[in-house]
Design a protein around this motif. Structure first.
Motif, mmCIF file in Angstrom:
data_model
loop_
_atom_site.group_PDB
_atom_site.id
_atom_site.type_symbol
_atom_site.label_atom_id
_atom_site.label_comp_id
_atom_site.label_asym_id
_atom_site.label_seq_id
_atom_site.Cartn_x
_atom_site.Cartn_y
_atom_site.Cartn_z
ATOM 1 N N ASN A 319 42.424 21.981 -3.092
ATOM 2 C CA ASN A 319 42.829 22.703 -1.863
ATOM 3 C C ASN A 319 44.264 22.949 -1.584
ATOM 4 N N GLU A 320 44.967 21.698 -1.733
ATOM 5 C CA GLU A 320 46.548 21.839 -1.732
ATOM 6 C C GLU A 320 46.975 22.813 -2.391
ATOM 7 N N GLU A 321 46.751 22.977 -3.719
ATOM 8 C CA GLU A 321 47.175 24.308 -4.704
ATOM 9 C C GLU A 321 46.731 25.666 -4.140
ATOM 10 N N ILE A 322 45.633 25.480 -3.623
ATOM 11 C CA ILE A 322 44.947 26.899 -3.013
ATOM 12 C C ILE A 322 45.966 27.410 -1.960
ATOM 13 N N ALA A 327 49.804 30.812 0.427
ATOM 14 C CA ALA A 327 51.107 30.899 1.122
ATOM 15 C C ALA A 327 52.251 31.746 0.464
ATOM 16 N N TRP A 328 52.399 31.672 -0.796
ATOM 17 C CA TRP A 328 53.339 32.321 -1.466
ATOM 18 C C TRP A 328 52.863 33.716 -1.677
ATOM 19 N N ALA A 329 51.714 33.886 -1.605
ATOM 20 C CA ALA A 329 50.957 35.355 -1.719
ATOM 21 C C ALA A 329 51.359 36.168 -0.549
ATOM 22 N N ALA A 330 51.274 35.332 0.601
ATOM 23 C CA ALA A 330 51.179 36.029 1.859
ATOM 24 C C ALA A 330 52.794 36.313 1.965
ATOM 25 N N ILE A 331 53.831 35.260 1.450
ATOM 26 C CA ILE A 331 55.213 35.764 1.583
ATOM 27 C C ILE A 331 55.654 36.876 0.656
ATOM 28 N N CYS A 369 59.959 37.143 5.167
ATOM 29 C CA CYS A 369 59.557 36.210 4.351
ATOM 30 C C CYS A 369 60.096 34.664 4.861
ATOM 31 N N ILE A 370 61.207 34.722 5.497
ATOM 32 C CA ILE A 370 61.801 33.594 5.980
ATOM 33 C C ILE A 370 60.755 32.796 7.346
ATOM 34 N N SER A 371 60.423 33.882 8.058
ATOM 35 C CA SER A 371 59.473 33.473 9.042
ATOM 36 C C SER A 371 58.025 32.807 8.442
ATOM 37 N N LEU A 372 57.729 33.399 7.411
ATOM 38 C CA LEU A 372 56.315 33.017 6.796
ATOM 39 C C LEU A 372 56.242 31.657 5.960
ATOM 40 N N TYR A 373 57.704 31.320 5.357
ATOM 41 C CA TYR A 373 57.904 30.273 4.873
ATOM 42 C C TYR A 373 58.203 29.231 5.738
ATOM 43 N N VAL A 374 58.798 29.421 6.991
ATOM 44 C CA VAL A 374 58.821 28.361 8.040
ATOM 45 C C VAL A 374 57.480 27.888 8.637
ATOM 46 N N ILE A 375 56.930 29.012 8.761
ATOM 47 C CA ILE A 375 55.358 28.852 9.570
ATOM 48 C C ILE A 375 54.301 27.994 8.413
ATOM 49 N N PHE A 376 54.530 28.296 7.172
ATOM 50 C CA PHE A 376 53.660 27.571 6.227
ATOM 51 C C PHE A 376 54.311 26.040 5.833
ATOM 52 N N LYS A 377 55.425 26.130 5.889
ATOM 53 C CA LYS A 377 56.146 24.714 5.741
ATOM 54 C C LYS A 377 55.972 23.771 6.901
ATOM 55 N N ARG A 378 55.604 24.299 7.922
ATOM 56 C CA ARG A 378 55.377 23.402 9.276
ATOM 57 C C ARG A 378 53.843 22.955 9.192
ATOM 58 N N ARG A 379 53.119 23.870 8.641
ATOM 59 C CA ARG A 379 51.560 23.616 8.477
ATOM 60 C C ARG A 379 51.155 22.727 7.161
ATOM 61 N N ASP A 380 52.344 22.408 6.492
ATOM 62 C CA ASP A 380 52.274 21.424 5.168
ATOM 63 C C ASP A 380 51.695 22.546 4.174
ATOM 64 N N TRP A 381 51.761 23.661 4.077
ATOM 65 C CA TRP A 381 50.893 24.527 3.018
ATOM 66 C C TRP A 381 51.964 24.632 2.084
ATOM 67 N N LEU A 382 53.284 24.401 2.219
ATOM 68 C CA LEU A 382 54.341 24.499 1.102
ATOM 69 C C LEU A 382 54.946 23.019 1.007
#
Length: 382
Positions: A319-322, A327-331, A369-382
């Motif tokens: 699940n973590e890999e998915i 996340a990277w696909a969305a960015i 891209c930066i906004s999506l990266y920050v959002i996913f990072k806060r949610r521990d997707w990255l």
């Protein structure tokens, strides 16, 4: 039972003898029915028959009829008849000759009896369960032995391979001072042989339990079936040994009551001690197998829990890999969307003629891209 009674010259009359008396033979020879082969007589089941006087064999009759005749001719003798899976006709013949009780004869015919000791007048009827350990299949084989003990006879009816009564007979014939004590001495020797036969079984079962313990902690998946099968055998072994304790105490009381030889009573007490020890060992085996089965169930449960935990961890990692891939696909999808819009071939697009249109598009891609990266990072997707 220790007092010998003189056997009359004429055969006894009883219900069994009247039932077995054949009709008068006619002068015409019998012919088989048309279309049917003549009946094949059943093979004799006599293992060995012998007559003894003062502890010494004096005759070895080949048939029951000869045994009956010679015993009547020797009132002070003792007959020892050994049968193996006899047909009904032979048992009925013995019942008629020795006045055996119908209930005891019925038990001897049907077999599958529990160990017991019963007295019918001057005759004792004893049922024993013998056992032997088979090394190749690593299992216990049980046999059944019925013993009729009268004032001047001993009859053994064996159902199964165990015990080897020929060895008992040889042992008694080699010690005539013991054999001349009469049928009670023969009964003691048979009991002693059956009980001694339990010792190899106990040793074999102990070895099996040691192997099972090794297999349990080694994680052998087939060990549960072996534990179950050995537990079933121990149930049968317990049924064979536990009643013997009470039987032997009752027999010892009878020996004392009827004034049986004191030395023979001591021998019988020794057999009773061995039976008690064997019964306690069998009880211990059952308890040990129950404990082993509990431990095996616990180990199996622990192994299943470990496998489930490993599967859960693998699923979590997957699940973590998915999530990372998503996340990277969305960015990467954000600049692709902006570039796709500006790649459309329309003439009237306000940003096409704007001087800052290109820097604006690049900046928009970077901001998204930066906004999506920050959002996913806060949610521990990255």
């Amino acid at each position: 039972m220790s007092e010998r009674r003189a056997r009359p010259a004429a055969k006894r009359k009883s219900v069994w003898r009247r039932a077995l008396t054949p009709p008068a033979a006619s002068n015409r020879p019998e012919e088989p029915p048309t279309g049917r082969p003549p009946a094949v007589p059943e093979p004799p089941s006599i293992v060995q028959a012998a007559l003894y006087r003062d502890g010494v064999r004096v005759s070895s009759p080949a048939t029951l009829a000869e045994t009956f005749r010679e015993l009547r001719e020797q009132p002070s003798g003792m007959a020892w008849i050994g049968l193996a899976r006899p047909p009904e006709s032979e048992l009925l013949s013995l019942a008629a000759e020795f006045d055996l009780h119908p209930l005891a004869v019925e038990d001897a015919m049907e077999a599958h009896q529990r160990p017991k000791l019963e007295r019918y007048g001057e005759t004792l009827f004893v049922v024993l369960r013998a056992a032997r350990y088979l090394d190749a299949p690593e299992e216990v084989d049980f046999g059944e032995l019925h013993v009729f003990v009268g004032p001047d006879f001993v009859i053994t009816v064996r159902h199964g391979a165990a015990p080897d009564l020929s060895a008992v007979r040889r042992r008694m014939e080699e010690t005539p001072e013991l054999l001349k004590l009469g049928p009670e001495a023969v009964l003691y020797a048979i009991l002693d042989a059956v009980v001694d036969g339990y010792a190899p079984v106990v040793a074999g079962v102990q070895n099996d339990i040691d192997e099972i313990e090794t297999e349990v902690f080694g994680g052998d998946p087939a060990v549960s079936r072996r534990i179950y099968e050995l537990s079933r055998e121990m149930v049968e072994f317990q049924r064979a040994t536990r009643p013997l304790v009470g039987m032997l105490h009752g027999l010892m009381a009878g020996f004392a009551k009827y004034g049986t030889d004191e030395e023979l009573q001591r021998y019988l007490r020794d057999v009773a001690d061995h039976v008690t020890h064997t019964s306690e060992r069998v009880d211990g085996f059952r308890q040990a197998l129950t404990d082993i089965l509990t431990v095996n169930a616990t180990l199996v449960t622990q192994q299943q829990n470990a496998e489930m935990r490993a599967l859960a961890e693998a699923g979590f990692e997957q699940n973590e890999e998915i999530k990372k891939i998503s996340a990277w696909a969305a960015i990467l999808f954000a600049p692709t969307l902006v570039g796709t819009i500006y790649g459309m071939n329309f003439d009237h697009m306000p940003e096409l003629d704007w001087r800052f249109g290109y820097p604006f598009a690049i900046g928009l891609m970077g901001v998204v891209c930066i906004s999506l990266y920050v959002i996913f990072k806060r949610r521990d997707w990255l």
